[in-house]
Design a protein around this motif. Structure first.
Motif, PDB file in Angstrom:
ATOM      1  N   ASP A   1     -21.416  -7.783   4.376  1.00 52.82           N
ATOM      2  CA  ASP A   1     -19.837  -7.486   4.109  1.00 52.82           C
ATOM      3  C   ASP A   1     -19.722  -8.622   4.591  1.00 52.82           C
ATOM      4  O   ASP A   1     -19.786  -8.048   5.715  1.00 52.82           O
ATOM      5  CB  ASP A   1     -19.420  -6.617   3.637  1.00 52.82           C
ATOM      6  CG  ASP A   1     -18.209  -6.517   3.265  1.00 52.82           C
ATOM      7  OD1 ASP A   1     -17.395  -7.991   3.629  1.00 52.82           O
ATOM      8  OD2 ASP A   1     -17.478  -5.456   4.333  1.00 52.82           O
TER       9      ASP A   1
ATOM     10  N   ARG B   1     -14.279 -14.456  -0.260  1.00 48.93           N
ATOM     11  CA  ARG B   1     -13.311 -13.150  -0.502  1.00 48.93           C
ATOM     12  C   ARG B   1     -12.507 -12.861   0.095  1.00 48.93           C
ATOM     13  O   ARG B   1     -11.988 -13.998   1.071  1.00 48.93           O
ATOM     14  CB  ARG B   1     -14.402 -12.258   0.994  1.00 48.93           C
ATOM     15  CG  ARG B   1     -16.361 -11.716   0.308  1.00 48.93           C
ATOM     16  CD  ARG B   1     -16.425 -10.864   0.737  1.00 48.93           C
ATOM     17  NE  ARG B   1     -17.680 -10.596  -0.019  1.00 48.93           N
ATOM     18  CZ  ARG B   1     -18.495  -9.235   0.571  1.00 48.93           C
ATOM     19  NH1 ARG B   1     -17.607  -8.293   1.101  1.00 48.93           N
ATOM     20  NH2 ARG B   1     -18.701  -8.966  -0.414  1.00 48.93           N
TER      21      ARG B   1
ATOM     22  N   THR C   1      -1.557  -5.843   1.242  1.00 48.15           N
ATOM     23  CA  THR C   1      -1.019  -6.301   0.120  1.00 48.15           C
ATOM     24  C   THR C   1      -2.470  -5.806  -0.742  1.00 48.15           C
ATOM     25  O   THR C   1      -4.059  -6.180  -0.704  1.00 48.15           O
ATOM     26  CB  THR C   1      -1.237  -7.862  -1.143  1.00 48.15           C
ATOM     27  OG1 THR C   1       0.055  -8.749   0.467  1.00 48.15           O
ATOM     28  CG2 THR C   1      -0.720  -7.432  -1.942  1.00 48.15           C
TER      29      THR C   1
ATOM     30  N   GLN D   1      -7.605  -1.848  -6.519  1.00 43.69           N
ATOM     31  CA  GLN D   1      -7.189  -1.143  -5.824  1.00 43.69           C
ATOM     32  C   GLN D   1      -5.506  -1.205  -5.688  1.00 43.69           C
ATOM     33  O   GLN D   1      -4.803   0.219  -6.152  1.00 43.69           O
ATOM     34  CB  GLN D   1      -6.866  -1.849  -4.494  1.00 43.69           C
ATOM     35  CG  GLN D   1      -7.995  -2.293  -3.238  1.00 43.69           C
ATOM     36  CD  GLN D   1      -7.813  -2.416  -1.684  1.00 43.69           C
ATOM     37  OE1 GLN D   1      -7.083  -2.976  -1.874  1.00 43.69           O
ATOM     38  NE2 GLN D   1      -9.127  -2.474  -1.436  1.00 43.69           N
TER      39      GLN D   1
ATOM     40  N   GLY E   1     -16.346  -7.877  -2.921  1.00 42.17           N
ATOM     41  CA  GLY E   1     -15.666  -9.071  -3.740  1.00 42.17           C
ATOM     42  C   GLY E   1     -13.865  -7.768  -4.061  1.00 42.17           C
ATOM     43  O   GLY E   1     -12.896  -8.877  -3.233  1.00 42.17           O
ATOM     44  N   SER E   2     -13.969  -7.108  -4.652  1.00 42.09           N
ATOM     45  CA  SER E   2     -12.321  -7.283  -5.185  1.00 42.09           C
ATOM     46  C   SER E   2     -11.973  -6.424  -4.609  1.00 42.09           C
ATOM     47  O   SER E   2     -11.243  -5.472  -4.582  1.00 42.09           O
ATOM     48  CB  SER E   2     -12.920  -6.311  -6.351  1.00 42.09           C
ATOM     49  OG  SER E   2     -14.012  -5.536  -6.277  1.00 42.09           O
ATOM     50  N   GLY E   3     -12.926  -5.806  -3.092  1.00 43.43           N
ATOM     51  CA  GLY E   3     -11.931  -4.380  -2.268  1.00 43.43           C
ATOM     52  C   GLY E   3     -11.624  -3.276  -3.090  1.00 43.43           C
ATOM     53  O   GLY E   3     -11.621  -2.111  -2.728  1.00 43.43           O
ATOM     54  N   LYS E   4     -13.659  -2.948  -3.976  1.00 38.85           N
ATOM     55  CA  LYS E   4     -13.816  -1.611  -4.178  1.00 38.85           C
ATOM     56  C   LYS E   4     -14.151  -0.554  -2.819  1.00 38.85           C
ATOM     57  O   LYS E   4     -13.669   0.759  -3.734  1.00 38.85           O
ATOM     58  CB  LYS E   4     -15.174  -1.774  -5.143  1.00 38.85           C
ATOM     59  CG  LYS E   4     -15.825  -1.859  -5.008  1.00 38.85           C
ATOM     60  CD  LYS E   4     -17.321  -2.537  -6.218  1.00 38.85           C
ATOM     61  CE  LYS E   4     -19.064  -2.806  -4.528  1.00 38.85           C
ATOM     62  NZ  LYS E   4     -18.794  -2.112  -3.842  1.00 38.85           N
ATOM     63  N   THR E   5     -14.693  -0.935  -2.370  1.00 42.75           N
ATOM     64  CA  THR E   5     -15.073   0.378  -1.406  1.00 42.75           C
ATOM     65  C   THR E   5     -13.938   1.134  -0.618  1.00 42.75           C
ATOM     66  O   THR E   5     -13.246   2.625  -0.902  1.00 42.75           O
ATOM     67  CB  THR E   5     -15.562  -0.274   0.168  1.00 42.75           C
ATOM     68  OG1 THR E   5     -16.364  -1.053  -0.358  1.00 42.75           O
ATOM     69  CG2 THR E   5     -16.109   0.519   0.744  1.00 42.75           C
TER      70      THR E   5
ATOM     71  N   TYR F   1      -4.757  -5.418   6.342  1.00 36.84           N
ATOM     72  CA  TYR F   1      -4.409  -5.566   4.940  1.00 36.84           C
ATOM     73  C   TYR F   1      -2.678  -5.023   4.548  1.00 36.84           C
ATOM     74  O   TYR F   1      -2.204  -4.473   4.671  1.00 36.84           O
ATOM     75  CB  TYR F   1      -5.301  -4.105   4.246  1.00 36.84           C
ATOM     76  CG  TYR F   1      -6.602  -3.862   4.397  1.00 36.84           C
ATOM     77  CD1 TYR F   1      -7.193  -5.010   4.846  1.00 36.84           C
ATOM     78  CD2 TYR F   1      -7.182  -3.267   3.507  1.00 36.84           C
ATOM     79  CE1 TYR F   1      -8.409  -4.926   5.388  1.00 36.84           C
ATOM     80  CE2 TYR F   1      -8.885  -3.118   3.560  1.00 36.84           C
ATOM     81  CZ  TYR F   1      -9.328  -4.222   4.126  1.00 36.84           C
ATOM     82  OH  TYR F   1     -10.744  -3.288   3.946  1.00 36.84           O
TER      83      TYR F   1
ATOM     84  N   ASP G   1     -16.836 -10.844   6.098  1.00 32.99           N
ATOM     85  CA  ASP G   1     -15.578 -11.820   5.949  1.00 32.99           C
ATOM     86  C   ASP G   1     -16.547 -13.318   6.222  1.00 32.99           C
ATOM     87  O   ASP G   1     -16.659 -13.927   6.534  1.00 32.99           O
ATOM     88  CB  ASP G   1     -14.717 -11.769   7.246  1.00 32.99           C
ATOM     89  CG  ASP G   1     -14.017 -10.374   6.962  1.00 32.99           C
ATOM     90  OD1 ASP G   1     -14.380  -8.802   5.789  1.00 32.99           O
ATOM     91  OD2 ASP G   1     -13.833  -9.285   7.984  1.00 32.99           O
TER      92      ASP G   1
ATOM     93  N   PHE H   1       0.999  -0.902   0.348  1.00 28.70           N
ATOM     94  CA  PHE H   1       0.302   0.115   0.218  1.00 28.70           C
ATOM     95  C   PHE H   1       0.757   1.202  -0.010  1.00 28.70           C
ATOM     96  O   PHE H   1       0.444   2.413  -0.548  1.00 28.70           O
ATOM     97  CB  PHE H   1      -0.917   0.211   1.163  1.00 28.70           C
ATOM     98  CG  PHE H   1      -2.606  -0.848   0.646  1.00 28.70           C
ATOM     99  CD1 PHE H   1      -3.469  -0.610   0.318  1.00 28.70           C
ATOM    100  CD2 PHE H   1      -2.012  -2.238   1.805  1.00 28.70           C
ATOM    101  CE1 PHE H   1      -4.128  -0.739   0.022  1.00 28.70           C
ATOM    102  CE2 PHE H   1      -3.485  -2.303   1.682  1.00 28.70           C
ATOM    103  CZ  PHE H   1      -4.574  -2.356   0.606  1.00 28.70           C
TER     104      PHE H   1
HETATM  105  P1  AMP Z   1     -15.120  -4.653  -0.982  1.00 27.53           P
HETATM  106  O1  AMP Z   1     -15.245  -5.120  -2.694  1.00 27.53           O
HETATM  107  O2  AMP Z   1     -15.011  -3.563  -0.498  1.00 27.53           O
HETATM  108  O3  AMP Z   1     -16.870  -5.239  -0.123  1.00 27.53           O
HETATM  109  O4  AMP Z   1     -14.071  -5.552   0.221  1.00 27.53           O
HETATM  110  C1  AMP Z   1     -14.283  -7.427   0.889  1.00 27.53           C
HETATM  111  C2  AMP Z   1     -13.576  -7.478   1.920  1.00 27.53           C
HETATM  112  O5  AMP Z   1     -12.763  -7.283   1.271  1.00 27.53           O
HETATM  113  C3  AMP Z   1     -13.810  -6.321   3.409  1.00 27.53           C
HETATM  114  O6  AMP Z   1     -14.834  -7.401   4.000  1.00 27.53           O
HETATM  115  C4  AMP Z   1     -12.795  -5.290   2.981  1.00 27.53           C
HETATM  116  O7  AMP Z   1     -12.782  -5.777   3.955  1.00 27.53           O
HETATM  117  C5  AMP Z   1     -11.870  -6.672   2.510  1.00 27.53           C
HETATM  118  N1  AMP Z   1     -10.727  -6.523   1.702  1.00 27.53           N
HETATM  119  C6  AMP Z   1     -10.487  -5.212   1.021  1.00 27.53           C
HETATM  120  N2  AMP Z   1      -9.231  -4.980   0.198  1.00 27.53           N
HETATM  121  C7  AMP Z   1      -8.758  -5.488   1.250  1.00 27.53           C
HETATM  122  C8  AMP Z   1      -6.945  -5.418   1.202  1.00 27.53           C
HETATM  123  N3  AMP Z   1      -6.326  -4.947   0.546  1.00 27.53           N
HETATM  124  N4  AMP Z   1      -6.088  -6.617   2.016  1.00 27.53           N
HETATM  125  C9  AMP Z   1      -7.293  -7.880   2.827  1.00 27.53           C
HETATM  126  N5  AMP Z   1      -8.580  -7.117   2.959  1.00 27.53           N
HETATM  127  C10 AMP Z   1      -9.297  -6.186   1.744  1.00 27.53           C
END
Ligand code: AMP
Length: 446
Positions: free
Chosen positions: A308, A336, A23, A28, A48-52, A21, A310, A3
């Motif tokens: 959401d 995820r 990586t 991202q 699930g892709s970490g888009k948030t 987190y 985990d 990051f």
């Molecule tokens: P999202 O796609 O934003 O709904 O994120 C999906 C899940 O992945 C959420 O529980 C986040 O907390 C987790 N997450 C997002 N980015 C990372 C990362 N780089 N490493 C580990 N977990 C992550």
């Protein structure tokens, strides 16, 4: 990649470290450096892709060095299709921004206006909102948009599906012209592209392969069963399996309540959320599901949108969704961040059209099983993978024809054989479908 190479400052890196987190996810890694530099983006990215974090982190980075709050103004707006998702995004902002002095709030319908108006008067940096309520607040002059620097459209396809286009257009029309826009959508359909053209001028378009689509972590399977046997089959599977938890999708709120009662009659505790339940109840049920107090949560597709959790181990489609993208969203709730997930669908002949669309969408025939004692009287034909839904009835030609055993199309990849499973055990033996006599067009198109 770490990051620290993405252009984020230390307080944000510290909070990411606390969250574990290590990586950045592919989206991202690709999007954050561009967004931090002020580029507008259009990204194809799923739940699930970490888009948030992909949009929240650059917002925090940009606003952290900005000016202080002004009454009834916000500097970043994030639009989401549902209140659950708005709350989820708001919580992510709090987690990622815990070392910063920024204020965020979630604005959504179904609750009183007064507290939201009061919070806006006190001033906030980031407003996460569903489009309808935000537009109402703007009309009531409770918020002004003249200081908005950043706009996020999260799950744009879903917002369009839900009929928010007019609200979005009205909001966008009143925003300053010089702003950065980040648009995220599971699919970049024609409508989404049109919206992007209006809202994200000169945007860079990104598309990163998603885990949920890449499938390595999600085991997908389906059980064919007659519609009237679905609840008995579900109870049977729950009792035979040692599933720690499952999120069960169903189409209607009436169906959700009925299924809870049917499971309870068979001594299985379950809860449901749908639009007919109050916000407070939905939130409390979600909290109990997240903490593990509730094992089986039944939800309509829309209500589940913001969930959401985990490592959710299992998603069950009690009904198959329409459109097919919704299936991809749903199964994306499991498997995820590298965890292994399972997605099970209960499919009756009535679901066949949706099954064709889903299997065409994922370009894969989902492994089928039949459970002893629940063999369907009405068999579900095997799909072809080039099914294209049409508004007009399709011609009687090859395109929409379901392929039956022994009449597999040349273009159809080798399909999984239908398996017959003994009492829910996962050791299956092969059974040949005798569906030669099925009509070619079982959903009545000609
Ligand atoms: P999202 O796609 O934003 O709904 O994120 C999906 C899940 O992945 C959420 O529980 C986040 O907390 C987790 N997450 C997002 N980015 C990372 C990362 N780089 N490493 C580990 N977990 C992550």
């Amino acid at each position: 990649m770490s990051f620290s190479s993405l252009g984020l400052s230390q307080p944000i890196l510290d909070s990411l470290k606390d969250l574990g987190y290590d990586t950045p996810t592919p989206i991202q890694a690709e999007a954050i450096p561009l967004a931090v530099k002020g580029k507008s983006l259009i990204a194809a990215a799923q739940t699930g892709s970490g888009k948030t974090a992909t949009f929240v982190l650059p917002i925090l980075e940009k606003l952290a060095s900005g000016e202080t709050l002004r009454k009834k103004r916000a500097r970043a707006l994030i639009l989401t299709p549902t209140r659950e998702l708005a709350i989820q995004v708001f919580k992510s902002i709090e987690a990622y921004g815990k070392n910063l002095n920024l204020k965020a709030m979630a604005v959504y319908g179904g609750v009183d206006y007064a507290p939201q108006k009061q919070q806006l008067i006190e001033g906030v940096d980031i407003v996460v909102a569903t489009p309808g309520r935000l537009r109402d607040l703007y009309t009531q002059r409770a918020i002004h948009f003249d200081e908005v620097e950043l706009l996020v459209l999260d799950e744009a396809d879903k917002m369009l599906d839900m009929g928010f286009i007019e609200d979005i257009n009205k909001i966008v029309d009143t925003l300053p012209e010089h702003k950065q826009t980040l648009l995220f959508s599971a699919t970049l359909s024609r409508q989404v592209r049109e919206l992007a053209k209006e809202t994200a001028v000169n945007a860079v378009q990104l598309s990163v392969t998603q885990k949920s689509e890449g499938k390595p972590n999600i085991e997908q399977w389906l059980v064919t069963v007659d519609k009237d046997k679905k609840s008995a089959l579900l109870s049977h599977l729950i009792k035979q399996s040692d599933w720690p938890q499952a999120l069960i999708f169903i189409e209607t709120k009436h169906g959700a309540a009925k299924l809870v009662a049917q499971l309870e009659n068979r001594e299985i505790q379950a809860e449901c959320i749908h639009s007919g339940r109050t916000q407070a109840i939905r939130e409390s049920i979600l909290a109990d599901f997240k903490s593990g107090k509730i094992k089986y949560l039944i939800s309509t597709g829309i209500s589940a949108r913001g969930i959401d959790i985990d490592e959710l181990p299992l998603v069950i489609n009690y009904d198959l969704p329409f459109p097919a993208d919704e299936y991809v969203h749903r199964i994306g709730r499991t498997g995820r961040a590298g965890a292994k997930g399972e997605a099970l669908s209960l499919v009756s002949k009535d679901d066949f059209k949706n099954l064709c669309m889903i299997e065409s969408r994922i370009n894969q025939l989902i492994e089928r099983r039949v459970i002893e004692g629940f063999e369907p009287r009405k068999l579900v034909p095997v799909s072809v993978l080039n099914f294209v839904p049409k508004n007009k009835p399709a011609k009687k030609s090859t395109v929409n024809k379901p392929v039956t055993e022994g009449r597999q199309s040349k273009n159809t990849p080798k399909r999984n054989s239908e398996k017959h499973t003994d009492k829910g055990s996962r050791k299956a033996k092969t059974e040949t479908l005798k569906d030669d006599k099925l009509p070619l067009n079982p959903w009545g198109r000609s």
